[in-house]
Design a protein around this motif. Structure first.
Motif, short mmCIF file in Angstrom:
data_model
loop_
_atom_site.label_atom_id
_atom_site.label_comp_id
_atom_site.label_asym_id
_atom_site.label_seq_id
_atom_site.Cartn_x
_atom_site.Cartn_y
_atom_site.Cartn_z
N PRO A 21 48.31 72.62 36.80
CA PRO A 21 47.23 73.08 37.56
C PRO A 21 47.38 73.22 39.04
CG PRO A 21 46.45 71.72 35.96
CD PRO A 21 48.11 71.40 36.01
N PHE A 22 46.68 74.08 39.73
CA PHE A 22 46.84 74.29 41.12
C PHE A 22 46.80 72.98 42.09
CE2 PHE A 22 45.24 75.20 45.27
CZ PHE A 22 45.85 76.32 45.66
N ALA A 23 45.95 72.28 41.80
CA ALA A 23 45.78 71.08 42.57
C ALA A 23 47.22 70.19 42.54
CB ALA A 23 44.65 70.12 42.33
N GLU A 24 47.66 69.95 41.42
CA GLU A 24 48.80 69.26 41.14
C GLU A 24 50.15 69.93 41.74
OE1 GLU A 24 49.28 68.22 36.93
OE2 GLU A 24 47.27 67.82 36.66
N ALA A 25 50.17 71.29 41.62
CA ALA A 25 51.23 72.09 42.13
C ALA A 25 51.30 72.16 43.67
CB ALA A 25 51.02 73.36 41.80
N VAL A 26 50.20 71.65 44.32
CA VAL A 26 50.19 71.70 45.80
C VAL A 26 51.13 70.36 46.40
CG1 VAL A 26 48.74 71.14 47.72
CG2 VAL A 26 47.87 72.67 45.98
#
Length: 211
Positions: A21-26
């Motif tokens: 997910p986006f937040a983890e990828a950041v």
């Protein structure tokens, strides 16, 4: 014995961004944008990351990775701050200023993780490390650090700003961070920018406000 196949830093963080997910990828993307002083590893540029996408991933994955790279910011100083910032964006809140200097009487009294100028709200992620690890304690006891944090927060509030705090428990519990931010008065993104594929996501640079 057969060896292990490993990928370089760029390919590794891009593979992560393509699948989580986006937040983890950041978190890993923010990390590689900064030099790793401990390991003597230089920073990776956004250009290098974007160049690593071409021809390797599906169009959908390439769009996901590109959105994370565009959003990433080396000013996030810890994994908890990076993950917080990703969740803040996904939840639809306005982008904060990072590493904001709170000043009173011409003197900097605190550098905060996040700041929303519109509503004068400071956001602080509290990792356990600052209360437990020797390199953060610097000879102080955990109780000393807790007291100093309270004094620091009181000084920030004395400038007329509100302070919202959270830790990993809040980040890992769906909805809890959003409630904290809403209760503190953190604004949502304007409707016009929320429709952008990456929202209005470029974090403002460090601020400096005198009162």
């Amino acid at each position: 014995m057969e060896g292990f196949l490993i990928t370089g830093r760029v390919r590794t963080v891009l593979d992560i961004a393509a699948t989580v997910p986006f937040a983890e990828a950041v978190v890993p993307i923010d990390h590689v944008l900064k030099p790793d002083v401990v390991r003597g590893v230089p920073a990776v540029s956004k250009g290098e990351l974007l160049a690593g996408i071409d021809g390797t991933y599906s169009q959908a994955a390439a769009r996901r990775i590109g959105a994370v790279v565009d959003f990433a910011d080396p000013q996030s100083s810890s994994p908890g701050e990076s993950y917080s910032r990703g969740l803040i964006h996904v939840a639809g809140f306005a982008p904060p200023v990072l590493q904001y200097r709170v000043r009173n009487g011409g003197v900097t009294i605190a550098t905060t993780d996040f700041y929303w100028e519109e509503t004068r709200v400071v956001g602080e992620f509290d990792g356990r490390e600052k209360y437990l690890k020797p390199e953060y304690l610097r000879g102080r006891t955990p109780s000393d650090v807790v007291y100093e944090e309270k004094v620091r927060e009181d000084r920030i509030r004395a400038t007329g700003r509100n302070v919202a705090r959270w830790a990993w428990d809040e980040l890992n519990s769906p909805g809890r961070l959003e409630r904290i931010l809403l209760d503190a008065g953190v604004p949502l993104r304007r409707r016009a920018s929320a429709g952008h594929p990456n929202g209005s996501v470029t974090s403002k640079r460090a601020g400096d406000t005198r009162i």
